[in-house]
Design a protein around this motif. Structure first.
Motif, mmCIF file in Angstrom:
data_model
loop_
_atom_site.group_PDB
_atom_site.id
_atom_site.type_symbol
_atom_site.label_atom_id
_atom_site.label_comp_id
_atom_site.label_asym_id
_atom_site.label_seq_id
_atom_site.Cartn_x
_atom_site.Cartn_y
_atom_site.Cartn_z
ATOM 1 N N GLY A 174 -7.347 -9.663 2.062
ATOM 2 C CA GLY A 174 -8.711 -9.307 2.447
ATOM 3 C C GLY A 174 -9.365 -10.369 3.311
ATOM 4 O O GLY A 174 -10.140 -10.041 4.220
ATOM 5 N N ILE A 175 -9.062 -11.644 3.054
ATOM 6 C CA ILE A 175 -9.599 -12.721 3.882
ATOM 7 C C ILE A 175 -9.092 -12.585 5.321
ATOM 8 O O ILE A 175 -9.854 -12.739 6.284
ATOM 9 C CB ILE A 175 -9.222 -14.096 3.290
ATOM 10 C CG1 ILE A 175 -9.984 -14.330 1.982
ATOM 11 C CG2 ILE A 175 -9.509 -15.214 4.292
ATOM 12 C CD1 ILE A 175 -9.546 -15.574 1.227
ATOM 13 N N ALA A 176 -7.793 -12.286 5.463
ATOM 14 C CA ALA A 176 -7.231 -12.078 6.803
ATOM 15 C C ALA A 176 -7.877 -10.874 7.480
ATOM 16 O O ALA A 176 -8.245 -10.924 8.666
ATOM 17 C CB ALA A 176 -5.717 -11.893 6.708
ATOM 18 N N ASP A 177 -8.031 -9.766 6.727
ATOM 19 C CA ASP A 177 -8.668 -8.577 7.289
ATOM 20 C C ASP A 177 -10.100 -8.865 7.719
ATOM 21 O O ASP A 177 -10.557 -8.429 8.784
ATOM 22 C CB ASP A 177 -8.668 -7.438 6.260
ATOM 23 C CG ASP A 177 -7.287 -6.856 6.024
ATOM 24 O OD1 ASP A 177 -6.403 -7.088 6.871
ATOM 25 O OD2 ASP A 177 -7.102 -6.174 4.999
ATOM 26 N N ASN A 215 -7.762 -1.935 1.884
ATOM 27 C CA ASN A 215 -7.490 -3.069 1.008
ATOM 28 C C ASN A 215 -8.292 -2.974 -0.291
ATOM 29 O O ASN A 215 -7.764 -3.209 -1.388
ATOM 30 C CB ASN A 215 -7.823 -4.374 1.730
ATOM 31 C CG ASN A 215 -7.243 -5.589 1.032
ATOM 32 O OD1 ASN A 215 -6.030 -5.760 0.953
ATOM 33 N ND2 ASN A 215 -8.116 -6.440 0.502
ATOM 34 N N ALA A 216 -9.578 -2.602 -0.184
ATOM 35 C CA ALA A 216 -10.425 -2.485 -1.376
ATOM 36 C C ALA A 216 -9.929 -1.379 -2.293
ATOM 37 O O ALA A 216 -9.843 -1.547 -3.524
ATOM 38 C CB ALA A 216 -11.870 -2.215 -0.955
ATOM 39 N N ILE A 263 0.820 -1.218 0.000
ATOM 40 C CA ILE A 263 0.000 0.000 0.000
ATOM 41 C C ILE A 263 0.848 1.260 0.000
ATOM 42 O O ILE A 263 0.471 2.267 -0.606
ATOM 43 C CB ILE A 263 -0.986 -0.015 1.191
ATOM 44 C CG1 ILE A 263 -2.001 -1.134 0.981
ATOM 45 C CG2 ILE A 263 -1.697 1.320 1.334
ATOM 46 C CD1 ILE A 263 -3.130 -1.155 1.983
ATOM 47 N N MET A 264 2.021 1.241 0.636
ATOM 48 C CA MET A 264 2.864 2.437 0.641
ATOM 49 C C MET A 264 3.356 2.792 -0.759
ATOM 50 O O MET A 264 3.771 3.927 -1.004
ATOM 51 C CB MET A 264 4.052 2.248 1.589
ATOM 52 C CG MET A 264 3.678 2.452 3.054
ATOM 53 S SD MET A 264 5.093 2.318 4.159
ATOM 54 C CE MET A 264 6.076 3.691 3.595
ATOM 55 N N ARG A 265 3.303 1.839 -1.670
ATOM 56 C CA ARG A 265 3.677 2.135 -3.050
ATOM 57 C C ARG A 265 2.619 3.002 -3.728
ATOM 58 O O ARG A 265 2.925 3.769 -4.656
ATOM 59 C CB ARG A 265 3.853 0.821 -3.823
ATOM 60 C CG ARG A 265 4.347 1.021 -5.258
ATOM 61 C CD ARG A 265 4.348 -0.281 -6.032
ATOM 62 N NE ARG A 265 4.636 -0.046 -7.446
ATOM 63 C CZ ARG A 265 4.329 -0.889 -8.418
ATOM 64 N NH1 ARG A 265 3.743 -2.030 -8.127
ATOM 65 N NH2 ARG A 265 4.620 -0.608 -9.670
ATOM 66 N N ALA A 266 1.365 2.883 -3.269
ATOM 67 C CA ALA A 266 0.256 3.624 -3.883
ATOM 68 C C ALA A 266 0.088 4.964 -3.181
ATOM 69 O O ALA A 266 -0.892 5.214 -2.487
ATOM 70 C CB ALA A 266 -1.033 2.805 -3.780
ATOM 71 N N ASP A 267 1.060 5.858 -3.370
ATOM 72 C CA ASP A 267 0.992 7.175 -2.735
ATOM 73 C C ASP A 267 0.389 8.196 -3.697
ATOM 74 O O ASP A 267 0.512 8.078 -4.913
ATOM 75 C CB ASP A 267 2.380 7.627 -2.302
ATOM 76 C CG ASP A 267 3.306 7.860 -3.483
ATOM 77 O OD1 ASP A 267 3.718 9.011 -3.697
ATOM 78 O OD2 ASP A 267 3.591 6.883 -4.213
ATOM 79 N N ALA A 304 -6.562 -2.392 -3.957
ATOM 80 C CA ALA A 304 -6.761 -3.374 -5.028
ATOM 81 C C ALA A 304 -7.188 -2.673 -6.315
ATOM 82 O O ALA A 304 -6.706 -3.015 -7.411
ATOM 83 C CB ALA A 304 -7.817 -4.395 -4.607
ATOM 84 N N PHE A 305 -8.076 -1.679 -6.200
ATOM 85 C CA PHE A 305 -8.534 -0.940 -7.378
ATOM 86 C C PHE A 305 -7.377 -0.166 -8.012
ATOM 87 O O PHE A 305 -7.216 -0.149 -9.241
ATOM 88 C CB PHE A 305 -9.654 0.027 -6.972
ATOM 89 C CG PHE A 305 -10.315 0.712 -8.128
ATOM 90 C CD1 PHE A 305 -11.365 0.121 -8.812
ATOM 91 C CD2 PHE A 305 -9.881 1.961 -8.558
ATOM 92 C CE1 PHE A 305 -11.970 0.756 -9.894
ATOM 93 C CE2 PHE A 305 -10.465 2.599 -9.625
ATOM 94 C CZ PHE A 305 -11.521 1.989 -10.295
ATOM 95 N N VAL A 306 -6.553 0.478 -7.175
ATOM 96 C CA VAL A 306 -5.415 1.249 -7.686
ATOM 97 C C VAL A 306 -4.406 0.338 -8.375
ATOM 98 O O VAL A 306 -3.877 0.666 -9.449
ATOM 99 C CB VAL A 306 -4.738 2.042 -6.541
ATOM 100 C CG1 VAL A 306 -3.419 2.653 -7.006
ATOM 101 C CG2 VAL A 306 -5.672 3.132 -6.030
#
Length: 630
Positions: free
Chosen positions: A413-416, A387-388, A79-83, A391-393
């Motif tokens: 997402g299953i873990a979350d 997470n949602a 997620i930190m990559r999607a800044d 995933a879209f990004v």
């Protein structure tokens, strides 16, 4: 935070020691204080002699892999990559996802996910100071059980002091955050390491097989325990939300090579202590320290929890300003507490609301153990939203194949969802608190956005097109008088109501007229070079658009002064600002239901004035009333 928001990330990527220490003070305060209560809460489900060595190892294994999957893999790696131009957080991720979406319906869904995430964040912001400070102060019961009646008064004193000092800014205190947290993490690691030396077999829990075996053997109880395991990863979202303060590299390096090892050592040290002395299960964190160090540990833990709470409060200020800029909340007073750092802000309304909420929680629940049941839903709900959106990004912006997105983010997402479902079982034990807070914030945001949309639609319906007004202006008998008039408007295609009222009552038009609108972009900071766009619509009449990012506070007079660079003679000292002061009243056929209509009218009446929000000198403002029915 970097004094230059546009280049802070690049500077921090040099991986200086100061950035690494600063990361510890701002980013890791919340997750760094989780050892105070996470394992203790897990162990509380296995009392009365039912606790076995295999159970302790299973809990340690679940905590370990929660830290690896949720924090290391999900946030630090992916997620930190999607800044969003260096900015992080749920709303930044929502803006980034909306930018790459292809339909209005998709953007609406993404917006709702962002609103839910922001609402749950505020729920987390109320609970974190309460549970963190309570858990630290409760250490005095270990040292001196007869002083347990002092826990609540001391905790309330610390909480009230924390919120009272917010108005002075966190700049000076912030410089002390890093070194204190360095000491905190070193202490965590050292105490755990010493205990592990006596019982090294506890390291077997690094294998995921112990966690899997625990889940299989205990069925429902294991599922309930997952709700406590998630306490070990609270604050994981802060790694992403505070990314712009320091950059990705210092956050990643600090986590992988310092914070994570220290946390693992402390949790395993607590586990080793409980295996050797089951009576320590009631408070393994403080009993991990020698008796002579327990009082200093209470003091250090209190400091660490204050720092963790401070980070959450500061984050709430930033998110609230972001929500205002994105049109999700009414205008609020934003005080800048530092002339050097743009991120140092104080929002009095949010500070008061958080303080009242935290005090009420402490008085209602009375202990960190009771509050633990209320903690998980807000955190896990935020995990699901992030997470949602991520995933879209990854699918749209990074071009990942559909199967890859499903495989990676589906597994995470299953873990979350497992964490979220486990915490949902605690709704009646206290889990309703963050849920109620989150739903209330979501109701506020959606109501405000819907109400403002109705007002804008009504305004457009009743307004005169600017092109028609300018076409008739040369043939009209309107007198042009010396001076400069600035009319604030939400849409440059229509004549502001304030101008029409001024013409009706004063029957004059200034020689220089500027129609000014403020546009909020879906990026954190607008490029200063592109801040102001102006065009001459008619002789002496200009249309001006000011662009601001969602992490910026507008300053209209300051921005207009830059018009001279575009060859426009803007006389700042002679300018008068004309604003329409909206009075919102119920329509004969309301388009908002009763509760939402009452809520919107309440927010509209209590929003700060446009004069204050846009930082316009009050002695140069002319306000003309406008009644709008919704």
């Amino acid at each position: 935070m970097s004094s230059d928001p546009h280049h802070g990330t690049g500077a921090s990527e040099q991986l200086r020691l100061g950035a690494l220490i600063g990361v510890l003070g701002v980013v890791y305060g919340d997750i760094g204080t989780s050892p105070l209560y996470a394992l203790q809460t897990c162990l509380s489900y296995f009392t009365h002699g039912r606790l076995t060595n295999a159970d302790v190892l299973g809990m340690l294994s679940l905590i370990t892999w929660a830290l690896i999957i949720t924090v290391t893999l999900k946030y630090v790696t992916l997620i930190m990559r999607a800044d969003n131009n260096g900015e992080g957080g749920t709303l930044s991720l929502m803006a980034l996802a909306s930018r790459v979406s292809r339909s209005d319906r998709t953007r609406t869904v993404l917006g709702l996910i962002g609103i839910v995430g922001a609402g749950l964040f505020f729920g987390d912001g109320v609970i974190t100071p309460a549970i963190s400070i309570l858990s630290a102060v409760e250490g005095i019961q270990v040292v001196s059980p007869e002083t347990s009646h002092l826990v609540l008064p001391i905790a309330l004193f610390v909480i009230l002091f924390l919120f009272l000092v917010q108005r002075h800014g966190t700049g000076k205190v912030g410089r002390a955050f890093g070194p204190v947290m360095v000491l905190w993490f070193l202490t965590l690691g050292s105490l755990g390491f010493v205990q592990i030396l006596h019982h090294p077999f506890v390291l077997e829990a690094l294998s995921p097989s112990f966690g899997i075996e625990f889940l299989i053997n205990h069925d429902t109880m294991a599922f309930v325990t997952l709700g406590a395991v998630v306490l070990a990863v609270t604050g994981a979202e802060a790694l992403y939300a505070d990314m712009s303060h320091f950059g990705k590299k210092p956050i990643r390096v600090s986590w992988l090579f310092f914070v994570l090892p220290c946390l693992i050592l402390n949790y395993y040290g607590q586990g080793a202590l409980v295996i050797s002395d089951p009576s320590a299960a009631d408070n393994p964190f403080y009993k991990l320290a020698p008796h002579v160090l327990q009082v200093p540990m209470i003091m250090l833990a209190t400091l660490a929890t204050v720092i963790a709470s401070q980070a959450v409060i500061t984050g709430a200020f930033s998110v609230s300003r972001m929500c205002v800029q994105l049109g999700l909340l009414p205008r609020m007073e934003v005080r800048h507490t530092s002339a050097m750092e743009a991120g140092q802000i104080y929002v009095p309304q949010i500070n008061t609301i958080l303080a009242i909420g935290v005090v009420m929680l402490v008085l209602t629940f009375g202990s960190s153990a009771a509050l633990a049941s209320a903690y998980g839903i807000a955190v896990t709900g935020t995990f699901l939203c992030d997470n949602a959106l991520a995933a879209f990004v990854y699918r749209r912006q990074f071009g990942w194949m559909r199967w890859a997105v499903i495989a990676v983010f589906g597994a995470i997402g299953i873990a979350d969802f497992a964490f979220f479902a486990a915490n949902s079982m605690k709704i009646f034990e206290g889990g309703w608190v963050p849920l109620a807070i989150g739903l209330s914030i979501i109701l506020v945001m959606t109501t405000w956005r819907r109400g403002r949309g109705l007002i804008m639609a009504r305004w457009v319906q009743d307004s005169l097109p600017l092109s028609s007004f300018l076409a008739r202006l040369p043939q009209s008998r309107i007198v042009r008088v010396p001076g400069t008039a600035v009319f604030m408007t939400g849409n440059l295609d229509f004549v502001p109501n304030a101008l029409l009222h001024n013409l009706k009552h004063n029957k004059v038009l200034h020689e220089q007229v500027f129609f000014v609108t403020v546009r909020n972009m879906d990026v954190p900071y607008a490029d200063p070079a592109d801040r102001v766009k102006a065009e001459e619509a008619a002789p002496g009449i200009y249309k001006v658009t000011l662009y601001y990012g969602f992490m910026e506070s507008p300053n209209v007079p300051q921005a207009l002064e830059s018009l001279s660079a575009q060859g426009i003679d803007f006389k700042a000292m002679q300018a008068s600002y004309f604003l329409g002061r909206e009075t919102v009243v119920p329509a004969s056929v309301p388009k908002l239901r009763f509760i939402r209509r009452w809520l919107f009218l309440f927010m509209a009446r209590n929003a700060i004035s446009a004069t204050e929000f846009f930082r316009i000198p009050s002695d140069r403002v002319v306000e003309l009333g406008v009644r709008i029915a919704v």
